[in-house]
Design a protein around this motif. Structure first.
Motif, PDB file in Angstrom:
ATOM      1  N   ALA A 237       0.836  -1.199   0.000  1.00 37.38           N
ATOM      2  CA  ALA A 237       0.000   0.000   0.000  1.00 37.38           C
ATOM      3  C   ALA A 237       0.871   1.249   0.000  1.00 37.38           C
ATOM      4  O   ALA A 237       1.807   1.369   0.807  1.00 37.38           O
ATOM      5  N   PHE A 238       0.574   2.178  -0.900  1.00 39.17           N
ATOM      6  CA  PHE A 238       1.248   3.470  -0.930  1.00 39.17           C
ATOM      7  C   PHE A 238       0.365   4.471  -0.180  1.00 39.17           C
ATOM      8  O   PHE A 238      -0.722   4.827  -0.635  1.00 39.17           O
ATOM      9  N   GLN A 239       0.837   4.898   0.977  1.00 36.10           N
ATOM     10  CA  GLN A 239       0.038   5.764   1.845  1.00 36.10           C
ATOM     11  C   GLN A 239       0.335   7.243   1.554  1.00 36.10           C
ATOM     12  O   GLN A 239       1.489   7.652   1.536  1.00 36.10           O
ATOM     13  N   THR A 240      -0.709   8.006   1.376  1.00 30.07           N
ATOM     14  CA  THR A 240      -0.573   9.446   1.158  1.00 30.07           C
ATOM     15  C   THR A 240      -0.816  10.140   2.485  1.00 30.07           C
ATOM     16  O   THR A 240      -1.971  10.375   2.869  1.00 30.07           O
ATOM     17  N   ASN A 241       0.252  10.454   3.218  1.00 32.08           N
ATOM     18  CA  ASN A 241       0.035  11.016   4.551  1.00 32.08           C
ATOM     19  C   ASN A 241      -0.267  12.508   4.547  1.00 32.08           C
ATOM     20  O   ASN A 241      -0.264  13.154   5.590  1.00 32.08           O
ATOM     21  N   ALA A 242      -0.575  13.066   3.353  1.00 29.72           N
ATOM     22  CA  ALA A 242      -1.185  14.395   3.300  1.00 29.72           C
ATOM     23  C   ALA A 242      -2.630  14.319   3.793  1.00 29.72           C
ATOM     24  O   ALA A 242      -3.227  15.334   4.152  1.00 29.72           O
ATOM     25  N   GLU A 243      -3.200  13.113   3.788  1.00 28.02           N
ATOM     26  CA  GLU A 243      -4.517  12.857   4.382  1.00 28.02           C
ATOM     27  C   GLU A 243      -4.316  11.766   5.421  1.00 28.02           C
ATOM     28  O   GLU A 243      -4.212  10.583   5.088  1.00 28.02           O
ATOM     29  N   ALA A 244      -4.247  12.159   6.677  1.00 30.77           N
ATOM     30  CA  ALA A 244      -3.790  11.270   7.753  1.00 30.77           C
ATOM     31  C   ALA A 244      -4.728  10.104   7.992  1.00 30.77           C
ATOM     32  O   ALA A 244      -5.953  10.225   7.947  1.00 30.77           O
ATOM     33  N   ARG A 245      -4.098   8.946   8.237  1.00 25.46           N
ATOM     34  CA  ARG A 245      -4.771   7.750   8.720  1.00 25.46           C
ATOM     35  C   ARG A 245      -3.917   7.154   9.838  1.00 25.46           C
ATOM     36  O   ARG A 245      -2.755   7.501  10.009  1.00 25.46           O
ATOM     37  N   GLY A 246      -4.493   6.234  10.581  1.00 23.49           N
ATOM     38  CA  GLY A 246      -3.827   5.700  11.767  1.00 23.49           C
ATOM     39  C   GLY A 246      -2.431   5.177  11.522  1.00 23.49           C
ATOM     40  O   GLY A 246      -1.522   5.366  12.339  1.00 23.49           O
ATOM     41  N   ARG A 302     -10.304   3.258   1.468  1.00 19.70           N
ATOM     42  CA  ARG A 302      -9.915   4.592   1.926  1.00 19.70           C
ATOM     43  C   ARG A 302      -9.913   4.700   3.449  1.00 19.70           C
ATOM     44  O   ARG A 302      -9.218   5.546   4.012  1.00 19.70           O
ATOM     45  N   ASN A 303     -10.691   3.848   4.102  1.00 18.53           N
ATOM     46  CA  ASN A 303     -10.772   3.863   5.572  1.00 18.53           C
ATOM     47  C   ASN A 303     -10.203   2.595   6.196  1.00 18.53           C
ATOM     48  O   ASN A 303     -10.453   2.309   7.360  1.00 18.53           O
ATOM     49  N   SER A 304      -9.427   1.863   5.433  1.00 20.09           N
ATOM     50  CA  SER A 304      -8.965   0.550   5.877  1.00 20.09           C
ATOM     51  C   SER A 304      -7.888   0.599   6.944  1.00 20.09           C
ATOM     52  O   SER A 304      -7.618  -0.405   7.601  1.00 20.09           O
ATOM     53  N   ASN A 305      -7.262   1.755   7.128  1.00 21.47           N
ATOM     54  CA  ASN A 305      -6.149   1.843   8.086  1.00 21.47           C
ATOM     55  C   ASN A 305      -6.362   2.962   9.089  1.00 21.47           C
ATOM     56  O   ASN A 305      -5.437   3.699   9.429  1.00 21.47           O
ATOM     57  N   LEU A 306      -7.584   3.076   9.598  1.00 20.68           N
ATOM     58  CA  LEU A 306      -7.884   4.072  10.626  1.00 20.68           C
ATOM     59  C   LEU A 306      -7.191   3.737  11.944  1.00 20.68           C
ATOM     60  O   LEU A 306      -6.771   4.623  12.685  1.00 20.68           O
ATOM     61  N   SER A 307      -7.076   2.473  12.257  1.00 20.26           N
ATOM     62  CA  SER A 307      -6.398   2.034  13.485  1.00 20.26           C
ATOM     63  C   SER A 307      -4.890   2.155  13.312  1.00 20.26           C
ATOM     64  O   SER A 307      -4.357   1.963  12.222  1.00 20.26           O
ATOM     65  N   SER A 308      -4.201   2.457  14.404  1.00 18.82           N
ATOM     66  CA  SER A 308      -2.738   2.542  14.354  1.00 18.82           C
ATOM     67  C   SER A 308      -2.073   1.180  14.557  1.00 18.82           C
ATOM     68  O   SER A 308      -0.847   1.096  14.605  1.00 18.82           O
ATOM     69  N   ILE A 461      -3.932  10.716  14.596  1.00 14.70           N
ATOM     70  CA  ILE A 461      -4.764  11.681  13.875  1.00 14.70           C
ATOM     71  C   ILE A 461      -5.358  11.008  12.649  1.00 14.70           C
ATOM     72  O   ILE A 461      -4.634  10.381  11.862  1.00 14.70           O
ATOM     73  N   ASN A 462      -6.657  11.127  12.491  1.00 17.75           N
ATOM     74  CA  ASN A 462      -7.339  10.717  11.275  1.00 17.75           C
ATOM     75  C   ASN A 462      -8.004  11.939  10.662  1.00 17.75           C
ATOM     76  O   ASN A 462      -8.740  12.670  11.352  1.00 17.75           O
TER      77      ASN A 462
END
Length: 610
Positions: A237-246, A302-308, A461-462
């Motif tokens: 998965a390529f995470q775009t941390n400009a939009e925070a997820r867990g 898009r919400n699959s990684n809300l948990s840290s 932060i989410n």
């Protein structure tokens, strides 16, 4: 006659035989003093020469240890072994000097002997490092030199790595024991230079122990994970941390990677929009459902990684891909543009089909900022071509992975880059094989939420606005707790969030929100969660000093308190959690969520005993 008569007056003065007595005594004293002086000078000279020998030998041991490491990295096996032998010999000579009778006598003198005793203890650690750590590490490192470990085509030589695992395990244990021994070295008292050397030795031994522990873990899990026992596949998965997820950021794109006998290859590249929503939900337990169920995390990528807790995301991606493609991957990996910048610094730039060069200096800005304004299709309302942008980002990700899995000029630089990214939690790995996951879970690569009772303050932060403003977000986190005198203690976690969004005409996807009630462009909406110490209770949550409500949940034994926060453009908002928590044993931990910024973190929480 009277005793004082003149005839007897000579009896009051010295006789001729007595006259030389005083000069003779003075001569004897001078000779004694000269002898003592000569002896003192000799003793001082001996100690001076002995101290020089000690310093010379310890410096030689250090330099040869570094030479052994450098030679090993360069593939110079014989040079590494010679340097290791020289380091061991120099360290032993220094130890012999420091444990000689004169040094030991001084070391035994209360107060005065502190620096001598400290030096003796340091020499014991240095000898252990060269004999029990450096020498076996170099011997086994013959098979682990990065130049030998990574072949011409970028494939990893896995069997030597597996063969080295038992020796690496023994060496790692020895290194950790020596690091513990180094921490117990007594202070040098009045000699600051010796104390400085003690501190440096403690830091170095701890670094060596961590390095060997990580190398041992690699030797245990990499051979199987990279396909020595049969092909493996992984969801990347390529995470775009400009939009925070867990776990860092929104999954913008993905790849499926296949590993076979140490060779990696890209099997599939895709955008998040290509993963459909018609999936069967994955049951991750009642606590998870209570915390995140309303966001449909196991059916909406898009919400699959809300948990840290990264294993949750890994299991969700495995489930999604199995339903999407019919293939069950063996694990999951996540990374972000900051990690890609480290990799590009090691392997060199990539060139896109249109000739654009992407390198370490521009990949973060291109993927997390520039890309959102480059593909604007309507200047009037600043809407953007989402598909074209995603195609662009996918191309960049694919080119970087392709570069990593091809011929590597400097494997060592690549390993260093990956190690740095992993240390910052910008690379996370989950394995569906329990024996591998058990090992990974205890490392930074595992990115897990620990289930032990030690003090914990995980600030997560989410993004709650559906925008990309976390690229401009700066964080400060402070965890302060009282002493350990009672069964519980008060504590506070303070989070300061600054919205540095510039005055630019961004498209809605960057600076707008999906909320029904419009907010000024550039407003950051965040759901800020605190995963607190097991058993902690929240006494108050406040924003800029005003009491706020908090949504309470539970995750892997940690009470979770979530507060929605609005951060206007250019503003700093302070969120404060006041708690009552158990005085549990262990060091306080404040894990850092890998966003774009490098947050300022302070911890003032005394460690309580067992």
């Amino acid at each position: 006659m009277d005793a004082k008569s003149p005839n007897n007056s000579h009896s009051d003065g010295p006789t001729p035989a007595e006259a030389p007595t005083e000069p003779r005594r003075s001569t004897v004293r001078r000779r004694v003093l000269i002898g003592v002086g000569v002896g003192a000078v000799a003793v001082v000279a001996w100690f001076g020469f002995s101290a020089w020998q000690v310093q010379h030998n310890l410096t030689g041991a250090r330099d040869n240890a570094q030479l052994a490491k450098n030679s090993l990295l360069d593939g110079n096996t014989e040079g590494a072994q010679r340097a290791a032998a020289e380091a061991r010999e120099r360290a032993a000579d220094a130890q012999d000097n420091l444990h000689s009778a004169p040094w030991s006598s001084l070391a035994a003198v209360p107060g005065l002997g502190a620096p001598f005793e400290s030096a003796q203890q340091m020499s014991d650690v240095v000898v252990g490092l060269t004999r029990d750590v450096l020498t076996p590490a170099v011997d086994v490192g013959v098979a682990l030199s990065p130049r030998d470990l990574v072949g011409e085509g970028g494939n990893v030589q896995l069997q030597p790595l597996r063969d080295a695992a038992p020796t690496l395990q023994e060496t790692s244990i020895a290194a950790r024991n020596l690091a513990t021994q180094a921490q117990g070295i007594r202070g040098a008292g009045y000699v600051g230079l010796v104390d400085d050397a003690r501190t440096e030795l403690q830091n170095r031994t701890d670094d060596v122990a961590k390095l060997l522990e990580n190398t041992t873990i690699g030797a245990k899990v990499l051979p199987a994970m990279l396909g020595l026992d049969g092909p493996r596949s992984y969801f990347l998965a390529f995470q775009t941390n400009a939009e925070a997820r867990g776990t860092g950021g929104l999954v913008g794109g993905y790849s499926v990677i296949r590993a076979s006998d140490g060779k990696l290859g890209i099997e599939k590249l895709g955008k998040n929009s290509e993963v459909t929503y018609d999936k069967r939900p994955l049951d991750l337990g009642p606590d998870y459902k209570s915390m995140y169920g309303n966001y449909n995390p196991s059916v909406d990528i898009r919400n699959s990684n809300l948990s840290s807790h990264f294993p949750y995301a890994g299991q969700i991606w495995q489930s999604m891909w199995a339903q999407e493609s019919g293939e069950r991957v063996d694990g999951a990996i996540a990374t972000d543009p900051v990690a890609l910048s480290y990799v590009l610094a090691a392997v060199g730039p990539v060139t896109l089909p249109d000739g654009e060069v992407v390198d370490a200096s521009n990949v973060v800005e291109l993927t997390e900022s520039t890309a959102y304004t480059r593909f604007i299709t309507n200047e009037a309302n600043y809407t953007e071509d989402n598909a074209e942008r995603k195609e662009y980002l996918q191309t960049i990700a694919g080119k970087v992975v392709e570069k990593m899995t091809g011929k590597i000029e400097s494997p060592q630089r690549l390993l260093d880059a990956v190690g740095r990214a992993a240390g910052e939690r910008r690379i996370a790995v989950w394995s569906s094989h329990p024996e591998e996951q058990e090992i990974l879970a205890g490392t930074t690569l595992g990115y897990t939420v620990p289930e032990d009772p030690a003090p914990y303050a995980g600030v997560v932060i989410n993004n709650n606005g559906g925008n990309k403003l976390d690229y401009y977000l700066d964080r400060e986190i402070d965890y302060t707790a009282a002493d350990c005198t009672g069964d519980t203690r008060t504590s506070a976690v303070t989070v300061r969030l600054t919205n540095n969004t510039p005055d630019t005409n961004f498209p809605r996807i960057v600076a707008g929100t999906f909320k029904d009630k419009p907010l000024p462009y550039g407003t950051n909406l965040a759901m800020v969660s605190l995963l607190s110490t097991n058993g902690a209770t929240l006494t108050k949550a406040s924003i800029d000093g005003k009491q706020s409500f908090a949504i309470q949940g539970n995750e892997l034994g940690h009470p979770v308190f979530t507060v929605p926060v609005t951060i206007p453009k250019g503003a700093t908002v302070e969120l404060r959690y006041e708690l009552n928590e158990p005085t549990a044993p262990g060091e306080a931990r404040v894990p850092i969520q890998p966003l774009v910024d490098d947050p300022k973190v302070t911890v003032n929480a005394p460690a309580c005993g067992g």
